[in-house]
Design a protein around this motif. Sequence first.
Motif, PDB file in Angstrom:
ATOM      1  N   MET A   1       4.417  12.261 -17.188  1.00  0.00           N
ATOM      2  CA  MET A   1       5.064  13.553 -17.437  1.00  0.00           C
ATOM      3  C   MET A   1       3.918  14.528 -17.744  1.00  0.00           C
ATOM      4  O   MET A   1       2.729  14.404 -17.890  1.00  0.00           O
ATOM      5  CB  MET A   1       5.770  13.385 -19.129  1.00  0.00           C
ATOM      6  CG  MET A   1       5.802  14.547 -19.816  1.00  0.00           C
ATOM      7  SD  MET A   1       6.446  14.287 -21.742  1.00  0.00           S
ATOM      8  CE  MET A   1       6.341  12.731 -21.951  1.00  0.00           C
ATOM      9  N   ARG A   2       4.272  15.726 -17.364  1.00  0.00           N
ATOM     10  CA  ARG A   2       3.341  16.848 -17.451  1.00  0.00           C
ATOM     11  C   ARG A   2       3.520  17.709 -18.566  1.00  0.00           C
ATOM     12  O   ARG A   2       4.786  17.858 -19.078  1.00  0.00           O
ATOM     13  CB  ARG A   2       3.844  17.823 -16.086  1.00  0.00           C
ATOM     14  CG  ARG A   2       3.069  17.027 -14.814  1.00  0.00           C
ATOM     15  CD  ARG A   2       2.974  18.127 -13.595  1.00  0.00           C
ATOM     16  NE  ARG A   2       2.221  19.363 -14.072  1.00  0.00           N
ATOM     17  CZ  ARG A   2       0.824  19.439 -13.981  1.00  0.00           C
ATOM     18  NH1 ARG A   2       0.186  18.021 -13.369  1.00  0.00           N
ATOM     19  NH2 ARG A   2      -0.076  20.405 -13.996  1.00  0.00           N
ATOM     20  N   LEU A   3       2.548  18.278 -18.981  1.00  0.00           N
ATOM     21  CA  LEU A   3       2.603  18.975 -20.380  1.00  0.00           C
ATOM     22  C   LEU A   3       1.867  20.420 -20.179  1.00  0.00           C
ATOM     23  O   LEU A   3       0.864  20.569 -19.238  1.00  0.00           O
ATOM     24  CB  LEU A   3       1.984  18.235 -21.454  1.00  0.00           C
ATOM     25  CG  LEU A   3       2.396  16.892 -21.852  1.00  0.00           C
ATOM     26  CD1 LEU A   3       1.432  16.317 -23.103  1.00  0.00           C
ATOM     27  CD2 LEU A   3       4.108  17.057 -22.501  1.00  0.00           C
ATOM     28  N   ARG A   4       2.270  21.386 -20.828  1.00  0.00           N
ATOM     29  CA  ARG A   4       1.498  22.467 -20.827  1.00  0.00           C
ATOM     30  C   ARG A   4       1.164  22.766 -22.409  1.00  0.00           C
ATOM     31  O   ARG A   4       2.098  22.839 -23.304  1.00  0.00           O
ATOM     32  CB  ARG A   4       2.607  23.514 -20.366  1.00  0.00           C
ATOM     33  CG  ARG A   4       1.994  25.058 -20.349  1.00  0.00           C
ATOM     34  CD  ARG A   4       2.850  25.991 -19.955  1.00  0.00           C
ATOM     35  NE  ARG A   4       2.443  27.558 -20.150  1.00  0.00           N
ATOM     36  CZ  ARG A   4       1.411  28.058 -19.429  1.00  0.00           C
ATOM     37  NH1 ARG A   4       0.659  27.495 -18.493  1.00  0.00           N
ATOM     38  NH2 ARG A   4       1.381  29.518 -19.733  1.00  0.00           N
ATOM     39  N   ALA A   5       0.004  23.277 -22.606  1.00  0.00           N
ATOM     40  CA  ALA A   5      -0.332  23.892 -23.990  1.00  0.00           C
ATOM     41  C   ALA A   5      -0.977  24.992 -23.965  1.00  0.00           C
ATOM     42  O   ALA A   5      -1.602  25.759 -22.895  1.00  0.00           O
ATOM     43  CB  ALA A   5      -1.480  22.631 -24.278  1.00  0.00           C
ATOM     44  N   GLU A   6      -0.725  25.606 -25.017  1.00  0.00           N
ATOM     45  CA  GLU A   6      -1.345  26.985 -25.387  1.00  0.00           C
ATOM     46  C   GLU A   6      -2.037  27.134 -26.874  1.00  0.00           C
ATOM     47  O   GLU A   6      -1.223  26.504 -27.817  1.00  0.00           O
ATOM     48  CB  GLU A   6      -0.215  28.094 -25.257  1.00  0.00           C
ATOM     49  CG  GLU A   6       0.122  28.292 -24.010  1.00  0.00           C
ATOM     50  CD  GLU A   6       1.544  29.491 -24.125  1.00  0.00           C
ATOM     51  OE1 GLU A   6       1.360  30.341 -24.744  1.00  0.00           O
ATOM     52  OE2 GLU A   6       2.338  29.278 -23.096  1.00  0.00           O
ATOM     53  N   PHE A   7      -3.124  27.744 -26.791  1.00  0.00           N
ATOM     54  CA  PHE A   7      -3.724  27.311 -28.265  1.00  0.00           C
ATOM     55  C   PHE A   7      -4.773  28.595 -28.394  1.00  0.00           C
ATOM     56  O   PHE A   7      -5.178  29.460 -27.375  1.00  0.00           O
ATOM     57  CB  PHE A   7      -4.483  26.180 -28.443  1.00  0.00           C
ATOM     58  CG  PHE A   7      -5.843  26.175 -27.488  1.00  0.00           C
ATOM     59  CD1 PHE A   7      -7.129  26.490 -27.618  1.00  0.00           C
ATOM     60  CD2 PHE A   7      -5.650  25.426 -26.240  1.00  0.00           C
ATOM     61  CE1 PHE A   7      -8.087  26.284 -26.787  1.00  0.00           C
ATOM     62  CE2 PHE A   7      -6.701  25.385 -25.450  1.00  0.00           C
ATOM     63  CZ  PHE A   7      -7.921  25.691 -25.840  1.00  0.00           C
ATOM     64  N   THR A   8      -4.946  29.041 -29.667  1.00  0.00           N
ATOM     65  CA  THR A   8      -5.506  30.220 -30.173  1.00  0.00           C
ATOM     66  C   THR A   8      -6.463  29.744 -31.403  1.00  0.00           C
ATOM     67  O   THR A   8      -5.976  28.725 -32.125  1.00  0.00           O
ATOM     68  CB  THR A   8      -4.649  31.341 -30.549  1.00  0.00           C
ATOM     69  OG1 THR A   8      -3.646  31.833 -29.567  1.00  0.00           O
ATOM     70  CG2 THR A   8      -5.556  32.610 -31.068  1.00  0.00           C
TER      71      THR A   8
ATOM     72  N   VAL B   1       2.431  22.863 -27.780  1.00  0.00           N
ATOM     73  CA  VAL B   1       2.574  21.858 -26.458  1.00  0.00           C
ATOM     74  C   VAL B   1       4.055  21.686 -26.140  1.00  0.00           C
ATOM     75  O   VAL B   1       4.941  21.390 -27.100  1.00  0.00           O
ATOM     76  CB  VAL B   1       1.765  20.410 -26.916  1.00  0.00           C
ATOM     77  CG1 VAL B   1       1.891  19.532 -25.631  1.00  0.00           C
ATOM     78  CG2 VAL B   1       0.509  20.556 -27.302  1.00  0.00           C
ATOM     79  N   GLU B   2       4.269  21.799 -24.884  1.00  0.00           N
ATOM     80  CA  GLU B   2       5.721  21.573 -24.067  1.00  0.00           C
ATOM     81  C   GLU B   2       5.549  20.729 -23.033  1.00  0.00           C
ATOM     82  O   GLU B   2       4.532  20.774 -22.386  1.00  0.00           O
ATOM     83  CB  GLU B   2       6.418  23.063 -24.237  1.00  0.00           C
ATOM     84  CG  GLU B   2       5.844  23.850 -23.254  1.00  0.00           C
ATOM     85  CD  GLU B   2       6.429  25.364 -23.233  1.00  0.00           C
ATOM     86  OE1 GLU B   2       7.275  25.691 -24.295  1.00  0.00           O
ATOM     87  OE2 GLU B   2       6.097  26.126 -22.325  1.00  0.00           O
ATOM     88  N   ARG B   3       6.863  19.967 -22.901  1.00  0.00           N
ATOM     89  CA  ARG B   3       7.008  19.544 -21.539  1.00  0.00           C
ATOM     90  C   ARG B   3       6.911  20.527 -20.409  1.00  0.00           C
ATOM     91  O   ARG B   3       7.472  21.557 -20.329  1.00  0.00           O
ATOM     92  CB  ARG B   3       8.285  19.038 -21.348  1.00  0.00           C
ATOM     93  CG  ARG B   3       8.196  17.531 -22.098  1.00  0.00           C
ATOM     94  CD  ARG B   3       9.764  16.882 -22.196  1.00  0.00           C
ATOM     95  NE  ARG B   3       9.800  16.254 -20.741  1.00  0.00           N
ATOM     96  CZ  ARG B   3      10.017  14.899 -20.671  1.00  0.00           C
ATOM     97  NH1 ARG B   3      10.333  14.253 -21.918  1.00  0.00           N
ATOM     98  NH2 ARG B   3       9.970  14.411 -19.505  1.00  0.00           N
ATOM     99  N   ASP B   4       6.328  20.238 -19.219  1.00  0.00           N
ATOM    100  CA  ASP B   4       6.168  21.210 -17.865  1.00  0.00           C
ATOM    101  C   ASP B   4       6.607  20.402 -16.784  1.00  0.00           C
ATOM    102  O   ASP B   4       5.971  20.268 -15.778  1.00  0.00           O
ATOM    103  CB  ASP B   4       4.688  21.656 -17.999  1.00  0.00           C
ATOM    104  CG  ASP B   4       4.548  22.702 -16.886  1.00  0.00           C
ATOM    105  OD1 ASP B   4       5.526  23.595 -16.515  1.00  0.00           O
ATOM    106  OD2 ASP B   4       3.375  23.089 -16.349  1.00  0.00           O
ATOM    107  N   ASP B   5       7.825  19.767 -16.689  1.00  0.00           N
ATOM    108  CA  ASP B   5       8.184  18.976 -15.691  1.00  0.00           C
ATOM    109  C   ASP B   5       9.093  19.694 -14.454  1.00  0.00           C
ATOM    110  O   ASP B   5       9.775  19.282 -13.726  1.00  0.00           O
ATOM    111  CB  ASP B   5       9.270  18.021 -16.339  1.00  0.00           C
ATOM    112  CG  ASP B   5       8.911  17.070 -17.173  1.00  0.00           C
ATOM    113  OD1 ASP B   5       7.512  16.691 -17.071  1.00  0.00           O
ATOM    114  OD2 ASP B   5       9.371  16.546 -18.096  1.00  0.00           O
ATOM    115  N   ASP B   6       8.527  21.254 -14.346  1.00  0.00           N
ATOM    116  CA  ASP B   6       9.296  21.995 -13.118  1.00  0.00           C
ATOM    117  C   ASP B   6       9.195  21.164 -11.930  1.00  0.00           C
ATOM    118  O   ASP B   6       8.039  21.070 -11.687  1.00  0.00           O
ATOM    119  CB  ASP B   6       8.718  23.496 -13.395  1.00  0.00           C
ATOM    120  CG  ASP B   6       9.471  23.910 -14.766  1.00  0.00           C
ATOM    121  OD1 ASP B   6      10.321  23.465 -15.143  1.00  0.00           O
ATOM    122  OD2 ASP B   6       8.594  25.106 -15.112  1.00  0.00           O
TER     123      ASP B   6
END
Length: 80
Positions: A1-8, A75-80
């Motif tokens: 599974m691919r994931l996308r994370a964004e953090f500050t 963090v979210e799934r990035d299954d596009d």
Amino acid sequence: MRLRAEFTTEPFHGEGAPPPHATETMKVLEKAGLVCDFGPLGTSVSGTEAALLPALQEVLAAAFAHGASRVTLQVERDDD
């Protein structure tokens, strides 16, 4: 599974060079072989679950070790 994370990382510094708690997290991601988008208000990165999840643990450790008072992470799934 691919994931996308964004953090500050905080505290936020407006002008000048980014603080170590922000720049060291980028180094962790690059060392893990991940490409990140580093910006003044946060960093985003995507990758496989196997690569990203361990790297995020190191990101949190690096941020706090270099002066962060808070890290906000999504963090979210990035299954596009």
